[in-house]
Design a protein around this motif. Structure first.
Motif: not given
Length: 119
Positions: A1-10, A21-31
């Motif tokens: 799982q990947l979760q993106a955050f930090g967006g907004g109105l600027v 941030a990744a959860s559930g796995r490390t995505f090691s070696s992945a770009a």
């Protein structure tokens, strides 16, 4: 799982930092990459960073304004966006996969985070 955050109105010229941030796995070696999709447009590549050498590659439209980085210990990727323009308005997605600029280089996708830049 990947979760993106930090967006907004600027406002145009402002900065924003997206995180993924990744959860559930490390995505090691992945770009890790960022894509974006504006209303009525196709999803487009923004930036990517490799796993081991931290090599980066940017779309011409964001080069010099955006910086991608990653923290392998935290399995996280960041996108620092400076000098934002209204045309940067889009839903931003993070992804994990092969180092490249095509959407099919990436196997795992997070949900998007909305970035809106007003003029």
């Amino acid at each position: 799982q990947l979760q993106a955050f930090g967006g907004g109105l600027v406002q145009a010229g402002d900065s924003l930092r997206l995180s993924c941030a990744a959860s559930g796995r490390t995505f090691s070696s992945a770009a890790m990459g960022w894509f974006r999709q504006a209303p009525g447009k196709e999803r487009e590549f923004v930036a990517t960073v490799s796993w081991s050498t931290y090599s980066t590659y940017y779309a011409d439209s964001v080069k010099g304004r955006f910086t991608i980085s990653r923290d392998n210990a935290k399995t996280a990727v960041y996108l620092q966006m400076n000098s934002l323009k209204p045309e940067d308005t889009a839903v931003y997605y993070c992804a994990a996969g092969k180092f490249g600029s095509r959407y099919y280089d990436y196997d795992y996708w997070g949900q998007g985070t909305q970035v809106t830049v007003s003029s």
